[in-house]
Design an enzyme around this catalytic site. Structure first.
Site, PDB file in Angstrom:
ATOM      1  N   PRO A  63     -17.942  57.204   7.456  1.00  0.00           N
ATOM      2  CA  PRO A  63     -16.849  58.051   6.984  1.00  0.00           C
ATOM      3  C   PRO A  63     -16.853  59.418   7.652  1.00  0.00           C
ATOM      4  O   PRO A  63     -17.837  60.153   7.570  1.00  0.00           O
ATOM      5  CB  PRO A  63     -17.143  58.196   5.485  1.00  0.00           C
ATOM      6  CG  PRO A  63     -18.251  57.252   5.185  1.00  0.00           C
ATOM      7  CD  PRO A  63     -18.955  56.992   6.452  1.00  0.00           C
ATOM      8  N   GLU A  64     -15.781  59.711   8.325  1.00  0.00           N
ATOM      9  CA  GLU A  64     -15.553  61.077   8.745  1.00  0.00           C
ATOM     10  C   GLU A  64     -14.410  61.589   7.890  1.00  0.00           C
ATOM     11  O   GLU A  64     -13.981  60.914   6.954  1.00  0.00           O
ATOM     12  CB  GLU A  64     -15.237  61.142  10.248  1.00  0.00           C
ATOM     13  CG  GLU A  64     -16.431  60.673  11.072  1.00  0.00           C
ATOM     14  CD  GLU A  64     -16.511  61.281  12.452  1.00  0.00           C
ATOM     15  OE1 GLU A  64     -16.091  62.431  12.619  1.00  0.00           O
ATOM     16  OE2 GLU A  64     -16.992  60.612  13.364  1.00  0.00           O
ATOM     17  N   HIS A 122     -26.884  47.422  -2.829  1.00  0.00           N
ATOM     18  CA  HIS A 122     -26.504  48.795  -2.476  1.00  0.00           C
ATOM     19  C   HIS A 122     -25.393  49.377  -3.343  1.00  0.00           C
ATOM     20  O   HIS A 122     -24.842  50.414  -2.999  1.00  0.00           O
ATOM     21  CB  HIS A 122     -26.125  48.892  -0.997  1.00  0.00           C
ATOM     22  CG  HIS A 122     -27.148  48.332  -0.068  1.00  0.00           C
ATOM     23  ND1 HIS A 122     -28.482  48.693  -0.111  1.00  0.00           N
ATOM     24  CD2 HIS A 122     -27.046  47.412   0.925  1.00  0.00           C
ATOM     25  CE1 HIS A 122     -29.146  48.025   0.823  1.00  0.00           C
ATOM     26  NE2 HIS A 122     -28.295  47.243   1.458  1.00  0.00           N
TER      27      HIS A 122
END
Length: 270
Positions: A2-3, A91
């Site tokens: 993720p940017e 996760h």
DNA sequence: AAATTCTCCTGAAGGC
DNA sequence: TGCCTTCAGGAGAATT
């Protein structure tokens, strides 16, 4: 990974379902993230209504009636909305339950963070020293020029410094420099105001294009309408070392800057 | 003070 | 096939 565009896309995707909802339960399955998840997170959140969801850099800010719940996705984090009960998978570190809707955090590498601050989020120690939002009015040529005029590091490294400008990671730093035709190894302080103008525009363009595409990173993004020559059809340089430049055909080269792979075109970028 | 390196972590990829 | 090593990356922390 993720940017800023991915985080913004996430924000847009979850806001509709969550704003105005009351947090009814918080389940944390793994407390050891980038920072330890506060022990009393559940106590702070449950019972509170989510007033709005904002973003600062790559931080998601869930503004509550009292305080702010902060999520950072690190580099492998993702948020998913669940409309019904679903057993947690690998996760799936935390659930934020709002009645029928659950926000689930999955983060294999656990570089993400779940935090709470009772104060205004801009005063939080992690947010206090952040630089300009790249898509804001504040981020203009003069600002960038002033902030890098004493920097002896490579311009790409400076771009990725969140104290200067937030949300520009390895992918978009490389892409923006290519679009601006600026060599990533140039010393930051050597850039002219004119070059800062080009770079500032390029950053806004690549970020906006990625947001329009729903925050895709690695995949190609096909061109929507836009200013001719400005919208990239796909990632031009990132992860394309030794492949031909789409603009001139010369093989792209790579180097390491601050331990990060940096791909560029030695002909197009000066 | 600024610049550089280290660190967290897992999964993918490469080598043999 | 399988084990081992290397690498990737956001960004704060530690070090130079």
């Amino acid at each position: 990974m993720p940017e800023l565009p991915e985080v913004e896309t996430t924000r847009l995707g979850i806001s509709q379902a969550l704003v105005g909802k009351k947090i009814t339960n918080v389940i944390v399955r793994h407390y050891q993230l980038r920072f330890p998840v506060p022990k009393h997170l559940k106590k702070r959140l449950v019972g509170q209504v989510i007033t709005t969801i904002k973003r600062r850099g790559k931080y998601l800010l869930f503004v509550l009636e009292k305080g702010t719940f902060i999520i950072h996705l690190g580099m492998s984090g993702s948020l998913r909305l669940l409309e019904s009960k679903l057993p947690p998978g690998k996760h799936d570190h935390a659930d934020i339950v709002c009645g029928e809707v659950t926000l689930r955090l999955n983060d294999p590498r656990r570089f993400g963070a779940l935090l709470y601050t009772p104060d205004a989020p801009e005063n939080h120690v992690l947010l206090k020293h952040l630089g300009a939002e790249p898509l804001s009015q504040q981020f203009r040529a003069k600002y960038l020029y002033e902030r890098i005029r004493h920097k002896k590091t490579a311009i790409k490294v400076a771009l990725m410094d969140s104290k200067i400008v937030v949300g520009v990671g390895n992918i978009y730093a490389a892409e923006a420099l290519f679009l601006a035709r600026i060599h990533p190894q140039r010393i930051a302080s050597h850039l002219t105001l004119k070059e800062c103008e080009k770079l500032m525009r390029a950053i806004k363009v690549v970020l906006k294009a990625a947001i329009l595409r729903g925050g895709t990173t690695i995949q190609n993004f096909s061109a929507p309408s836009g200013k001719p020559g400005y919208f990239t059809q796909r990632l031009q340089v990132y992860d394309r070392a030794h492949q031909p430049c789409y603009q001139c055909g010369k093989l792209l080269v790579d180097c390491r800057l601050a331990k990060r792979q940096t791909v560029f075109c030695a002909r197009c970028q000066q």
